[in-house]
Write a protein that holds these residues in place. Sequence first.
Motif, PDB file in Angstrom:
ATOM      1  N   ARG A 559      11.106  32.120 -18.653  1.00 56.18           N
ATOM      2  CA  ARG A 559      10.031  32.951 -18.494  1.00 56.18           C
ATOM      3  C   ARG A 559      10.256  33.957 -19.236  1.00 56.18           C
ATOM      4  NH1 ARG A 559       9.364  35.402 -12.784  1.00 56.18           N
ATOM      5  NH2 ARG A 559      10.847  35.095 -12.559  1.00 56.18           N
ATOM      6  N   LEU A 560       8.866  34.921 -19.919  1.00 55.66           N
ATOM      7  CA  LEU A 560       8.880  35.758 -20.766  1.00 55.66           C
ATOM      8  C   LEU A 560       7.847  36.515 -20.271  1.00 55.66           C
ATOM      9  CD1 LEU A 560       9.402  34.475 -24.206  1.00 55.66           C
ATOM     10  CD2 LEU A 560      11.270  35.222 -22.587  1.00 55.66           C
ATOM     11  N   LEU A 561       8.718  38.258 -20.453  1.00 53.25           N
ATOM     12  CA  LEU A 561       7.596  38.831 -19.210  1.00 53.25           C
ATOM     13  C   LEU A 561       7.373  40.442 -20.597  1.00 53.25           C
ATOM     14  CD1 LEU A 561       9.284  40.074 -15.730  1.00 53.25           C
ATOM     15  CD2 LEU A 561       7.384  38.078 -16.232  1.00 53.25           C
ATOM     16  N   TYR A 562       6.535  40.642 -20.334  1.00 52.24           N
ATOM     17  CA  TYR A 562       5.789  42.008 -21.327  1.00 52.24           C
ATOM     18  C   TYR A 562       6.597  43.113 -20.615  1.00 52.24           C
ATOM     19  CZ  TYR A 562       2.080  39.737 -23.343  1.00 52.24           C
ATOM     20  OH  TYR A 562       0.720  38.697 -24.355  1.00 52.24           O
ATOM     21  N   TYR A 654      13.468  30.294 -13.949  1.00 51.99           N
ATOM     22  CA  TYR A 654      14.937  31.419 -13.578  1.00 51.99           C
ATOM     23  C   TYR A 654      15.695  31.855 -14.537  1.00 51.99           C
ATOM     24  CZ  TYR A 654      13.168  30.319  -8.602  1.00 51.99           C
ATOM     25  OH  TYR A 654      12.186  30.185  -7.759  1.00 51.99           O
ATOM     26  N   ALA A 655      15.230  31.075 -16.090  1.00 50.91           N
ATOM     27  CA  ALA A 655      15.496  32.173 -17.105  1.00 50.91           C
ATOM     28  C   ALA A 655      15.201  33.226 -17.304  1.00 50.91           C
ATOM     29  CB  ALA A 655      15.787  30.578 -17.887  1.00 50.91           C
ATOM     30  N   LEU A 656      14.934  34.199 -16.859  1.00 49.08           N
ATOM     31  CA  LEU A 656      13.868  34.935 -17.443  1.00 49.08           C
ATOM     32  C   LEU A 656      14.243  36.331 -18.072  1.00 49.08           C
ATOM     33  CD1 LEU A 656      10.928  36.892 -15.607  1.00 49.08           C
ATOM     34  CD2 LEU A 656      12.636  37.740 -14.518  1.00 49.08           C
ATOM     35  N   LEU A 657      13.236  36.645 -18.980  1.00 52.67           N
ATOM     36  CA  LEU A 657      13.635  38.161 -20.002  1.00 52.67           C
ATOM     37  C   LEU A 657      12.266  38.724 -19.837  1.00 52.67           C
ATOM     38  CD1 LEU A 657      14.778  34.746 -21.065  1.00 52.67           C
ATOM     39  CD2 LEU A 657      16.032  36.015 -22.664  1.00 52.67           C
ATOM     40  N   TYR A 658      12.859  39.316 -21.259  1.00 55.51           N
ATOM     41  CA  TYR A 658      11.606  40.613 -21.177  1.00 55.51           C
ATOM     42  C   TYR A 658      11.513  40.361 -23.652  1.00 55.51           C
ATOM     43  CZ  TYR A 658      11.357  43.825 -17.561  1.00 55.51           C
ATOM     44  OH  TYR A 658      10.940  45.092 -16.294  1.00 55.51           O
ATOM     45  N   HIS A 659      10.618  40.424 -23.321  1.00 57.60           N
ATOM     46  CA  HIS A 659       9.505  39.640 -24.577  1.00 57.60           C
ATOM     47  C   HIS A 659       9.031  40.756 -25.327  1.00 57.60           C
ATOM     48  CE1 HIS A 659       7.870  37.095 -27.652  1.00 57.60           C
ATOM     49  NE2 HIS A 659       8.867  37.865 -28.114  1.00 57.60           N
TER      50      HIS A 659
END
Length: 737
Positions: A559-562, A654-659
């Motif tokens: 899951r990638l977030l701005y 639940y594998a969470l990062l910013y992109h």
Amino acid sequence: MKHNVDVVRIRENSIQLNGWVIGKTPRSAPEFQVEDGKHSPVEFKYVSTRRDDVSQIYYGKVYDKDFGFDIQFPYKRGCDYYLVIKCDGRRTRIKYNEELIEKRSSVAHKRMQKIKDLMNMETVRVAMDFWRDHGLRALVVKSVHKIQGIDNDYDYGEWYSLTKPTEEELERQRRQVWESGPKFSIVIPLYQTPERYLREMLDSIVAQTYKNWELCLADGSPKGADVSRVVGQYTKRDPRIRYEILGENRGISENTNRAIAMAGGDFIILADHDDSMTENALYECAKAAVEHPECDVIYSDEDKMDMDGGALFDPHFKPDFNPDLLTSVNYICHQFVVKRELVEKVGGLRKEFDGAQDYDFIFRCTEAAEGIWHIPKVLYHWRCHQNSTASNPQSKMYAFEAGARAIMDHYRRTKIQAERVEKGVDYGIYHTVFKIRDNPLVSVIIPNKDHHQDLDLCMRTILTRCTYRNLEVVVVENNSTQKETFAYYERIQKEFPQVRVVNWEREFNFSAINNFGVAHARGNYLLFLNNDTEPIAENFIEEMLGFCQREEVGAVGARLLYQDDTIQHGGVVIGFGGIAGHTFIGLHKAENSYFHRAMCAQDYSAVTAACMMSKRSVFEQAGGFSEDFPVAFNDIDFCMKVRSLGKLVVYAPYALLYHYESKSRGLEDTPEKVARFNREVAKFAKKWPDILEAGDPYYNPNLTLRKSNFALRDLKKEGVGEPYGLDAEIVRLMEEG
């Protein structure tokens, strides 16, 4: 006095009004009257209905009282009518005629009504709680999305009425005859079932357009509280209905097993005593069974209905069989159909899983099934009341604890090594923590051109804050021009021995660059990562590796977030935007997505390679990234190749990062880049035509392809079940080859 008329229906010669009224206190008693245009009384039928939502919002708790109404009265076209409501000494008169009803059905009126419905203390309370938990920015984002949702062309009730089978279609179904048409045994455990709800369920079965069925009812009500009087009225008229009084409550599993023991059909269908089926439910199941004889499990979409059965809401349009989604939530639920031979093989319901007995049963059936077929149509209406897990999950905590045990038992049978199953984003949504076996070496492959500060943030976070330690980082240097970049390479390799820089000296080609990185990697697990990412979850590698170590899994996405904490990637649906796109773009991480899908581990057709893990063995078997996709769709193409090997592509929320999104490469903002992008679109469409034609199996054809939020399909612009549309320029490029 507060009041609202939610639904106005014009039948051939009558008007039906559904709404609610409250006074100063819960004891206030409203009075109703209907008048004609001259204010003379008109006879009407009145039924009180439960509106626990209204009670909760305006009184702060649920009272055992009906605050809703269902009023029906004769209607002549061209005439005026008035609904008069009196309560607490106040009186209001609401006018109805064709012009006003048509106006109230308009998009503008519905929009204003939705805005009006939001203006209450419950909305304020929910907003304040959300602000406290997630902050002002998150509340603003959620509010904008809520207001944007007001502009949807359809509410579900209207959408359903436009898409359900016509009377002509239902009559055609009644005339349909199959030589090998299966017999369905509908099994229902009864327990002190309210007469009205029982009659609605029985009526919905008797009205089925497909006639080869039997109904098996096992009544576990206490002595003297059985429903034999009601059921007897039906058994006298229809010998297909079988009824047994158990004399005691043996629990829902044992009661259901008694009903199953009565069954003699080819397929067993589980149903609840207070729900109902659509008229075409059994026909669609029979059609699926005849056309797909290899399938011994069939399931459909479903929705919910309110307590009086007058309003449908919350439709669940499901994907085709999705094993990882099933371990996150019991998404199959209703309508569930299974061959009797398979039931005899796996056994009936197990009382030690009471509360989640159907979840456990679905696991055992799908594990042993030869084939599983999904019917993308709503065939089942699930009645939703305050003590139902459908509306108040905390009212049945034991059910969710039983669900966690059912998931762990599924892992035990299928030899998947899981440490534990935890509560996910909500009750009934589960998060599995898998065991990591043998501490394998993971090779992190990061292409880079300058932007060494972004690269340093990405790598330093992984190497100093993240919890998985058996790593190597392969930086693929791609024609950087800044001296500072090369000086940084020297420093970082001295500081962290597990970092190696290899040089790519040809033109930019994302696929070739990553393949080159793999050739220099030593690990059996490959983590492809963009240099403009920053890990948020310190255990993101373990979250991905837990899935990737499973034999049946070929690739895993994150899951990638701005930077503003809205979603950039939550899986990929083939067909979004005509070709492929990310799900739930722009949704705040704290917002509820469609049935919590953004926070459910699940299988997708593809994930983005901005953060993607794969086994080396699968990567090599798939032939790596296709180098004829130098910029776009290389990751989607790779995932399609992985799936063609029979492997799953899993999304790990639940594998969470910013992109920070393509800082190194830039945007498609020149005519040359746009032309190249279009060529790659055409190439992808030509290479994978089947999924573009048939639709993504992990999406549902009733949902829109024009947005990423899983909204209802726009009937005016998209129709239902229409093929995916491609841009004319793309079609031309495909024809040119």
